[in-house]
Design a protein around this motif. Structure first.
Motif, mmCIF file in Angstrom:
data_model
loop_
_atom_site.group_PDB
_atom_site.id
_atom_site.type_symbol
_atom_site.label_atom_id
_atom_site.label_comp_id
_atom_site.label_asym_id
_atom_site.label_seq_id
_atom_site.Cartn_x
_atom_site.Cartn_y
_atom_site.Cartn_z
ATOM 1 N N SER A 72 0.815 -1.228 0.000
ATOM 2 C CA SER A 72 0.000 0.000 0.000
ATOM 3 C C SER A 72 0.843 1.270 0.000
ATOM 4 O O SER A 72 0.373 2.322 -0.407
ATOM 5 C CB SER A 72 -0.947 0.009 1.202
ATOM 6 O OG SER A 72 -0.212 -0.051 2.418
ATOM 7 N N HIS A 73 2.106 1.194 0.492
ATOM 8 C CA HIS A 73 2.983 2.365 0.548
ATOM 9 C C HIS A 73 4.298 2.032 -0.145
ATOM 10 O O HIS A 73 4.983 1.074 0.240
ATOM 11 C CB HIS A 73 3.254 2.769 2.000
ATOM 12 C CG HIS A 73 2.040 3.259 2.721
ATOM 13 N ND1 HIS A 73 1.041 2.416 3.155
ATOM 14 C CD2 HIS A 73 1.655 4.516 3.083
ATOM 15 C CE1 HIS A 73 0.101 3.128 3.759
ATOM 16 N NE2 HIS A 73 0.447 4.392 3.726
ATOM 17 N N CYS A 93 -3.779 -2.480 -3.896
ATOM 18 C CA CYS A 93 -3.899 -1.778 -2.603
ATOM 19 C C CYS A 93 -3.012 -0.541 -2.515
ATOM 20 O O CYS A 93 -2.934 0.090 -1.453
ATOM 21 C CB CYS A 93 -3.546 -2.726 -1.463
ATOM 22 S SG CYS A 93 -4.599 -4.183 -1.354
ATOM 23 N N GLN A 97 -1.794 2.878 -2.139
ATOM 24 C CA GLN A 97 -2.452 4.134 -1.758
ATOM 25 C C GLN A 97 -1.495 5.306 -1.657
ATOM 26 O O GLN A 97 -1.903 6.452 -1.809
ATOM 27 C CB GLN A 97 -3.155 3.960 -0.397
ATOM 28 C CG GLN A 97 -4.244 2.907 -0.390
ATOM 29 C CD GLN A 97 -4.878 2.775 0.977
ATOM 30 O OE1 GLN A 97 -4.519 3.472 1.921
ATOM 31 N NE2 GLN A 97 -5.834 1.866 1.103
ATOM 32 N N SER A 98 -0.221 5.045 -1.380
ATOM 33 C CA SER A 98 0.752 6.125 -1.178
ATOM 34 C C SER A 98 1.994 5.838 -2.021
ATOM 35 O O SER A 98 2.525 4.729 -1.985
ATOM 36 C CB SER A 98 1.129 6.233 0.297
ATOM 37 O OG SER A 98 2.157 7.180 0.496
ATOM 38 N N THR A 158 -5.921 4.484 -7.576
ATOM 39 C CA THR A 158 -6.038 4.037 -6.180
ATOM 40 C C THR A 158 -5.231 4.913 -5.223
ATOM 41 O O THR A 158 -5.406 4.801 -4.003
ATOM 42 C CB THR A 158 -5.550 2.586 -6.035
ATOM 43 O OG1 THR A 158 -4.157 2.518 -6.391
ATOM 44 C CG2 THR A 158 -6.352 1.646 -6.921
ATOM 45 N N LEU A 159 -4.346 5.791 -5.740
ATOM 46 C CA LEU A 159 -3.491 6.608 -4.879
ATOM 47 C C LEU A 159 -4.299 7.617 -4.084
ATOM 48 O O LEU A 159 -5.145 8.325 -4.641
ATOM 49 C CB LEU A 159 -2.428 7.335 -5.699
ATOM 50 C CG LEU A 159 -1.297 6.503 -6.299
ATOM 51 C CD1 LEU A 159 -0.298 7.419 -7.015
ATOM 52 C CD2 LEU A 159 -0.584 5.701 -5.216
ATOM 53 N N CYS A 160 -3.995 7.691 -2.792
ATOM 54 C CA CYS A 160 -4.589 8.716 -1.927
ATOM 55 C C CYS A 160 -3.603 9.847 -1.658
ATOM 56 O O CYS A 160 -4.016 10.995 -1.455
ATOM 57 C CB CYS A 160 -5.020 8.107 -0.596
ATOM 58 S SG CYS A 160 -6.301 6.843 -0.742
#
Length: 834
Positions: free
Chosen positions: A332-333, A358, A360-361, A383-385
């Protein structure tokens, strides 16, 4: 969690963390020491408000200040970061509720800049303490103890372990834990040279070794290193950092080692072309000394990896079987900053990253391997936040294409031969804070600088802070602000004007004795255009002129540059700043008249803040209006002027430049429901004896909006200010129309008001003549604008005095359509012909 630090010399920390600091305060020997919380609040109320410390923590702050309780060490620890070149403060307890605590931090060093070097040399232990605090007490090449997978093994006393002891210990530990196979070996800073490396025969003792660190030793010969290392056929990671051999070899040693160790994935912290599962697992904290490899070939050890930092690993190609969603489905990161990735196209990399469901960062250089646009990256990876620490929504909302905020921290630099004092002088600017002392007489000409103690200096900046640091002036024996205000009032009450001319009226005539026209030099176009009287002629050379009429200040430098002499007449008086700068104007009036009705209570915030605070609290106690206006010392057109009834706002607005704070005229006379002020033009022919001329023509300036005391209206320029001829709708009336309509609206006689205005203006110039006799000059003549406002009882209130070049008068007159009236006014004839 959030917190406060307060600096006393201190700093407060609360989970909202804060710091409180006491700066130099002159105490009275007759003052009673503050003993109760109530008196503490009375003395420090404004400072408490300005600090932002929640009221729920005020009593705790009082208790810690009065008992000198420095207990932050029970909650926090200081740890080394940035390879030992910086320290940071870390919460040691598991949690701290929001706004639950406040801590004090002391000043470690307070000084004036001119004394810094001598203090570092002369005060015992100071240079050593500052060097340690600023992390400049060790050389960059010296290792600092850290818990890290590739750091050396040191005894607690700091001496290097015996190499043979290390090897025996590793074998013993491996036997106790399993089959006795050593797969991870750290031999750092052990003084291992070429001969010792040969004698250790590592390949025979540890044939299954997967990670070997030889950092910080004395290896020099390429051939010996290659010979011994390539015997370790299962080696996955090798660290040779900080060995002499690296300074004199090129890539030949690396190529030879890679050829002999085909499984090697990490070489001197960089990924090799063979990188795969092991290197990714090391960066994903799957593999370390306690778990150097997967237990089973069929295991998928990267399945649990959620965060992966691949920054600065010299990766050229990211397309890899191990770097895939199949192997790391939970990733995710991801941080891939600092890698060239030149063997991959933008499209190729985006396709790989898009496969991680997944993710996100992401951290990546922009411009860089994924292109030049943050927006395009976000559109390709939905999907990136967050991207480079900035939320995707903010990037898209603000339309920012370049989001690359990962700046390297500013770290001190020094050379090994620099003395500690020199290192501190270079590094201290990253730690210094400052303040300036003042009393009611003058402001200190030099600033005081200070360094917070080890705890305060370890508080690092963050874009998402959870603690706050704020200075706090603690006065354990200080006087109540109201006492300073009462002293100030008494001082003003004993002022009384005693104006007596010292000279008779013998003002020199400007007429030339030879009957020729007087030569006038001017840099003001309107003067040159409209000065058509036969008594005068324009000249282009200042040194040839009889009269200098300029918009510039005629000081000694200008005289030298232009040839102007003391025998020429100029359109300004010396030391006229006592009238035209707002803080000096108030001082001049107060020095001569005390506190006249026509001057609102005025405080220079640089020197009379305690008196203002006292005035504010006395008004608050008595239920009086507490609306104030803040004006810069030397700006016109209401630039940087604010209206507020919030004392905390007054304190913070001081940070935008030197200002006066003046009691606002909350009930002014209104014209058709709107505020107005009046600008009068005054001509001064002499200061001793005082000879001034006032035109009956004045200019009325009107606010655009109806007047209101609603709190929200304080932010409305066109409600509370009258200067509208700069980009706003301009409201103006000529004098006769205004006088006629004003008399009808308010049923008053303007002549009576005008007489009070004239008396006020004369009192202003009398004050200057008494308080500043140095203003007098027989070769000076000047025009000044005087702004007057009327209160609801039609009493005049002085706003300001400003120097008035002729071009402004003519501009105003043209706007008022009264140029003939002004140009033919007797005051101009008197000024010209005198």
């Amino acid at each position: 969690m959030a917190g406060y630090f307060v600096m006393e010399p201190c700093v407060i920390v609360a989970a909202t963390l804060m710091a409180v600091g006491v700066v130099g305060v002159e105490m009275s020997s007759n003052s009673n020491r503050i003993e109760t919380y109530e008196d503490f609040v009375k003395v420090h109320g404004v400072l408490l408000a300005a600090s932002g410390l929640p009221q729920s923590l005020h009593r705790q702050l009082f208790q810690k200040l009065t008992t000198e309780t420095f207990d932050a060490g029970s909650y926090f620890k200081i740890e080394v970061c940035e390879d030992g070149r910086q320290r940071r403060l870390v919460l040691d307890s598991q949690s701290m509720p929001k706004e639950s605590n406040v801590f004090l931090v002391d000043h470690a060093w307070t000084f004036r800049l001119s004394d810094a070097f001598s203090q570092l040399q002369e005060v015992p232990g100071l240079a050593q303490r500052m060097a340690s605090l600023m992390c400049v007490d060790t050389d960059l090449d010296t290792d600092i103890e850290e818990v890290d997978a590739v750091k050396g093994v040191l005894h607690e006393n700091g001496t290097k372990s015996n190499v043979e002891d290390i090897l025996e210990s590793e074998i013993h530990n491996a036997t106790e834990k399993g089959d006795g196979t050593v797969k991870w070996l750290e031999l750092e800073d052990a003084d291992i040279g070429d001969d010792m490396l040969l004698s250790l025969n590592l390949s025979s003792k540890f044939p299954d070794l997967q990670a070997l660190s030889l950092c910080g030793n004395k290896l020099e010969t390429v051939e010996i290193i290659v010979q011994e290392v390539t015997k370790l056929k299962n080696l996955r990671a090798l660290w040779l950092n900080n060995n002499p051999v690296l300074k004199k070899c090129d890539h030949c040693m690396e190529d030879a080692i890679l050829q002999g160790c085909p499984k090697l994935e990490i070489y001197n912290s960089n990924f090799t072309i063979n990188f795969g599962e092991w290197a990714l697992g090391f960066c994903g904290e799957v593999y370390d000394k306690d778990n150097p490899s997967s237990l089973c070939l069929r295991d998928r050890p990267l399945q649990s990896v959620t965060s992966l930092d691949l920054s600065n690993r010299c990766i050229h190609n990211l397309v890899n079987k191990a770097f895939s969603p199949a192997e790391m489905p939970s990733l995710s990161h991801l941080n891939i900053r600092g890698n060239p990735l030149e063997q991959n196209s933008v499209r190729e990399l985006l396709e790989v990253l898009k496969g991680f469901p997944c993710l996100q960062s992401l951290g990546v250089d922009i411009p860089g391997p994924l292109g030049e646009s943050a927006i395009e990256i976000l559109e390709s990876l939905p999907t990136l936040c967050t991207l480079n620490g900035v939320t995707a929504s903010k990037i898209l909302e603000e339309g920012k294409h370049v989001i690359d905020s990962m700046l390297q921290p500013r770290l001190p630099e020094w050379s090994a031969d620099q003395p500690l004092a020199d290192r501190v002088l270079s590094a201290m600017w990253l730690y210094l804070m400052t303040y300036r002392l003042a009393n009611e007489e003058k402001i200190d000409e030099t600033s005081v600088w200070y360094v917070m103690d080890e705890l305060g200096s370890a508080v690092r900046h963050s874009d998402e802070p959870n603690f706050r640091v704020a200075p706090f002036l603690f006065m354990p024996e200080g006087k109540l602000s109201s006492a300073e205000y009462e002293k100030h009032c008494q001082k003003l009450q004993f002022k009384s004007l005693s104006y007596t001319p010292t000279k008779s009226s013998n003002t020199e005539s400007l007429h030339r004795s030879d009957g020729c026209a007087s030569r006038v030099y001017t840099d003001i176009p309107y003067v040159e255009e409209f000065l058509t009287r036969t008594e005068f002629v324009i000249t282009t050379e200042p040194k040839d002129a009889d009269i200098i009429w300029t918009s510039l200040q005629v000081d000694e430098d200008m005289k030298k540059a232009t040839g102007i002499t003391d025998q020429q007449y100029v359109n300004q008086f010396p030391f006229e700043s006592c009238l035209v700068m707002k803080h000096h104007l108030a001082e001049t009036v107060q020095k001569a008249h005390g506190s006249p009705e026509w001057l609102q209570p005025t405080y220079n915030l640089e020197t009379h803040l305690p008196q203002l605070i006292g005035d504010y609290y006395v008004r608050k106690r008595d239920g009086l209006n507490n609306l104030w206006i803040l004006k810069p010392w030397n700006m016109a057109r209401t630039i940087d002027t604010s209206v507020t009834d919030d004392l905390s706002a007054v304190i913070r607005l001081m940070e935008t430049g030197p200002k006066i704070c003046q009691k606002y005229i909350e009930f002014p006379a209104l014209f058709q429901g709107r505020k107005f002020d009046l600008r009068y033009i005054v001509l001064v022919r002499s200061m001793d004896p005082l000879e001034i001329f006032l035109s009956d023509v004045f200019w009325v300036r009107l606010a655009n909006n109806p007047y209101s005391l609603d709190k929200h209206s304080f932010f409305e320029y066109e409600t509370h200010f009258t200067v509208m001829n700069y980009g706003r709708k301009f409201n103006h009336m000529n004098t006769p129309d205004f006088v006629r309509e004003f008399e009808v609206e308010h049923q008053v006689k303007w002549l009576e008001i005008h007489q009070r205005v004239k008396n006020t203006i004369r009192s202003v110039f009398e004050a200057a003549a008494v308080a500043h006799p140095e203003m007098h000059s027989s070769k000076s003549r000047a025009m000044y604008g005087v702004d007057i406002m009327l209160d609801s009882s039609f009493q005049p209130k002085l706003l300001e005095v400003l120097p008035f070049p002729f071009e402004v008068i003519l501009y105003s007159a043209i706007v008022a359509e009264s140029i003939t009236e002004v140009a033919n006014s007797s005051m101009f004839v008197v000024w010209f012909a005198a």
